[in-house]
Design a protein around this motif. Sequence first.
Motif, mmCIF file in Angstrom:
data_model
loop_
_atom_site.group_PDB
_atom_site.id
_atom_site.type_symbol
_atom_site.label_atom_id
_atom_site.label_comp_id
_atom_site.label_asym_id
_atom_site.label_seq_id
_atom_site.Cartn_x
_atom_site.Cartn_y
_atom_site.Cartn_z
ATOM 1 N N SER A 1 -9.948 -12.013 -1.302
ATOM 2 C CA SER A 1 -10.534 -10.891 -0.557
ATOM 3 C C SER A 1 -11.593 -10.160 -1.376
ATOM 4 O O SER A 1 -11.536 -8.953 -1.593
ATOM 5 C CB SER A 1 -9.430 -9.921 -0.103
ATOM 6 O OG SER A 1 -8.524 -10.568 0.755
ATOM 7 N N ASN A 2 -12.571 -10.928 -1.847
ATOM 8 C CA ASN A 2 -13.733 -10.379 -2.530
ATOM 9 C C ASN A 2 -14.985 -11.006 -1.916
ATOM 10 O O ASN A 2 -14.947 -11.470 -0.776
ATOM 11 C CB ASN A 2 -13.646 -10.646 -4.034
ATOM 12 C CG ASN A 2 -12.813 -9.616 -4.774
ATOM 13 O OD1 ASN A 2 -13.259 -8.496 -5.009
ATOM 14 N ND2 ASN A 2 -11.593 -9.991 -5.145
ATOM 15 N N ASN B 1 -13.473 5.021 -6.793
ATOM 16 C CA ASN B 1 -12.216 5.676 -7.152
ATOM 17 C C ASN B 1 -12.109 5.964 -8.650
ATOM 18 O O ASN B 1 -11.067 6.427 -9.112
ATOM 19 C CB ASN B 1 -11.034 4.816 -6.703
ATOM 20 C CG ASN B 1 -11.003 4.634 -5.195
ATOM 21 O OD1 ASN B 1 -11.237 5.582 -4.449
ATOM 22 N ND2 ASN B 1 -10.729 3.412 -4.745
ATOM 23 N N LYS C 1 -6.077 -4.530 -8.004
ATOM 24 C CA LYS C 1 -6.103 -4.814 -6.567
ATOM 25 C C LYS C 1 -6.330 -3.528 -5.758
ATOM 26 O O LYS C 1 -5.901 -2.441 -6.134
ATOM 27 C CB LYS C 1 -4.804 -5.491 -6.125
ATOM 28 C CG LYS C 1 -3.541 -4.688 -6.280
ATOM 29 C CD LYS C 1 -2.347 -5.462 -5.714
ATOM 30 C CE LYS C 1 -1.046 -4.709 -5.878
ATOM 31 N NZ LYS C 1 -0.575 -4.662 -7.258
ATOM 32 N N ASP C 2 -7.039 -3.721 -4.627
ATOM 33 C CA ASP C 2 -7.301 -2.615 -3.678
ATOM 34 C C ASP C 2 -8.038 -1.445 -4.319
ATOM 35 O O ASP C 2 -7.858 -0.296 -3.926
ATOM 36 C CB ASP C 2 -5.992 -2.104 -3.059
ATOM 37 C CG ASP C 2 -5.271 -3.178 -2.267
ATOM 38 O OD1 ASP C 2 -5.919 -3.831 -1.435
ATOM 39 O OD2 ASP C 2 -4.061 -3.360 -2.482
ATOM 40 N N ASN D 1 -7.668 -8.770 -6.493
ATOM 41 C CA ASN D 1 -7.778 -9.003 -5.062
ATOM 42 C C ASN D 1 -8.135 -7.729 -4.298
ATOM 43 O O ASN D 1 -7.818 -6.615 -4.719
ATOM 44 C CB ASN D 1 -6.477 -9.599 -4.515
ATOM 45 C CG ASN D 1 -5.231 -8.901 -5.016
ATOM 46 O OD1 ASN D 1 -5.040 -8.753 -6.213
ATOM 47 N ND2 ASN D 1 -4.383 -8.469 -4.106
ATOM 48 N N SER D 2 -8.816 -7.918 -3.187
ATOM 49 C CA SER D 2 -9.205 -6.826 -2.290
ATOM 50 C C SER D 2 -10.145 -5.832 -2.960
ATOM 51 O O SER D 2 -9.881 -4.637 -3.047
ATOM 52 C CB SER D 2 -7.957 -6.106 -1.739
ATOM 53 O OG SER D 2 -7.116 -7.010 -1.065
ATOM 54 N N ASN D 3 -11.249 -6.363 -3.466
ATOM 55 C CA ASN D 3 -12.330 -5.551 -4.007
ATOM 56 C C ASN D 3 -13.646 -6.081 -3.449
ATOM 57 O O ASN D 3 -13.661 -6.749 -2.406
ATOM 58 C CB ASN D 3 -12.304 -5.592 -5.543
ATOM 59 C CG ASN D 3 -11.238 -4.692 -6.136
ATOM 60 O OD1 ASN D 3 -11.365 -3.482 -6.137
ATOM 61 N ND2 ASN D 3 -10.168 -5.303 -6.652
ATOM 62 N N ARG D 4 -14.737 -5.809 -4.151
ATOM 63 C CA ARG D 4 -16.046 -6.268 -3.704
ATOM 64 C C ARG D 4 -16.787 -7.016 -4.808
ATOM 65 O O ARG D 4 -18.013 -6.972 -4.894
ATOM 66 C CB ARG D 4 -16.875 -5.076 -3.202
ATOM 67 C CG ARG D 4 -16.327 -4.415 -1.943
ATOM 68 C CD ARG D 4 -17.151 -3.203 -1.534
ATOM 69 N NE ARG D 4 -16.935 -2.078 -2.427
ATOM 70 C CZ ARG D 4 -17.907 -1.344 -2.970
ATOM 71 N NH1 ARG D 4 -19.173 -1.641 -2.742
ATOM 72 N NH2 ARG D 4 -17.623 -0.324 -3.769
ATOM 73 N N ASN E 1 -11.468 -1.213 -4.558
ATOM 74 C CA ASN E 1 -12.789 -1.034 -3.938
ATOM 75 C C ASN E 1 -13.917 -1.064 -4.968
ATOM 76 O O ASN E 1 -14.927 -0.369 -4.832
ATOM 77 C CB ASN E 1 -12.845 0.279 -3.141
ATOM 78 C CG ASN E 1 -14.010 0.323 -2.171
ATOM 79 O OD1 ASN E 1 -14.514 -0.707 -1.728
ATOM 80 N ND2 ASN E 1 -14.465 1.517 -1.842
#
Length: 340
Positions: free
Chosen positions: A151-152, A65, A102-103, A126-129, A105
Motif C-alpha cells: 500500500s505505497n 504527522n 505503518k499508516d 505499509n500504508s504510506n506514500r 502517511n
Amino acid sequence: MASHLVLITQWISIVVIVLISLKVKPSESQCYPQIFNTQKLNNPRLVQAQAALEAWTHSITSDPNKITSTWSGPNVCNYTGIYCAPAPDDSTVYTVAGIDLKDANIAGSLPEDLGLLTDLHFFHINSNRFSGSLPNSFTKLSFLYELDISSNQFSGPFPQVVLAIPSLRYLDIRFNNFAGDVPSRLFDLKLDALFINNNRFQFTLPQNFGNSPVSVMVLSNNDIKGSIPSSVAKMKDTLNEIIISNTGLTGPLPKEIGYLDKVTVFDVSFNKLEGELPGSMQGMKSLEQLNLKHNNLSGVVPTSICMLPKLEHFDCSDNDFHGPLPECLFIQPKHNRENS
C-alpha cells in the motif's frame, strides 16, 4: 548455513522476549537507561544506524504527522518507529532490530544508506506514500525476516533485490505499481507468506510454482497467463490459503489440487478457467472457503463437494455448469449462468 539459521532463530527469540517483557518498544523502556546512555556514546552499530536514518530523512518529502521529527541525535533507540534489541551476534550490544512506520502517511523514497542497518529483522512501512523501488543495498540485510512495503506507490520492475535476502520469510509488496515479469526464482524462496497482489505484473506461473513452501499466497489482480501448474501438489504440506482471483488464468483446474488437504481457502474467481471440476477435490478436506465464481467451468458440480467436512462457503456462480447443484445443507445454492 545451519549455524546461520540457528543464530537467526536465537535472535528472533530474544527480540520477541524483549518486546513482550517491556510491553513497549525497547527504545521507550525505562528499564535499561544506563545501557542506552552508554550505547549511544560508544556503540558503532547505533552510530551507523544514525547515519542511515539521517540519510533517510533527506529522502522524505512529506511527513504531516511529524513521525521523523524525533530522528535526531545519537540516541537512535528513542526515535519514533525504531525498535532496538540485543544484537544477533552479541547480546551485550544493542542494535536497530526493526522499523515500523505503518499508516504514517509519509512520502519519499528509500535511500541506499538503509543498507547500513545490517541487523534489521523487520521493515514495515505499509500504508504510506513511498515511491521508487527497493535499494540494492537491501542485499546487506542478511537478518531481514519480514519485509512489508504494501500500500505505497512503488513502481518499476519486480524488486529483484528480495531474491538475495537470505533470511526473508514474509514478503508483502501488494497494492503498489510494480509491473512486468515476476521471476520464477521467487517461488524457490523459503517464504512463509507471499503477497504480490494488486500490482501490474504480467507473467505465467512457472513449472517450479509448487516449490514455494508458503502457507499463504495471494497473487490476485495481476495479469497471469496460462494455467495452474501440476506442481501445485508439492505445496500440500505447507499451503493453507491460496488466492489467485481476477488474473486471467486459463485452462482446467489440475487434478493435483486434490492433494492440498491443508488448504482452508481456495479462491480462483474471476478468471477464464474451463473444463470440469476434478473429482480429486474431495481430497481437500480442510476447505472452508471455495470460490470459483465467474469462470468458464462446465459439466456437473460433483456431489463429492458435499463430502468436504469443513466447507462453509462455496460459490460457483456465473459459470457454465448444468444440472442442479448438490443439495448440501451447509451450501447456499448459487445461480448458474444459464439460469441467470
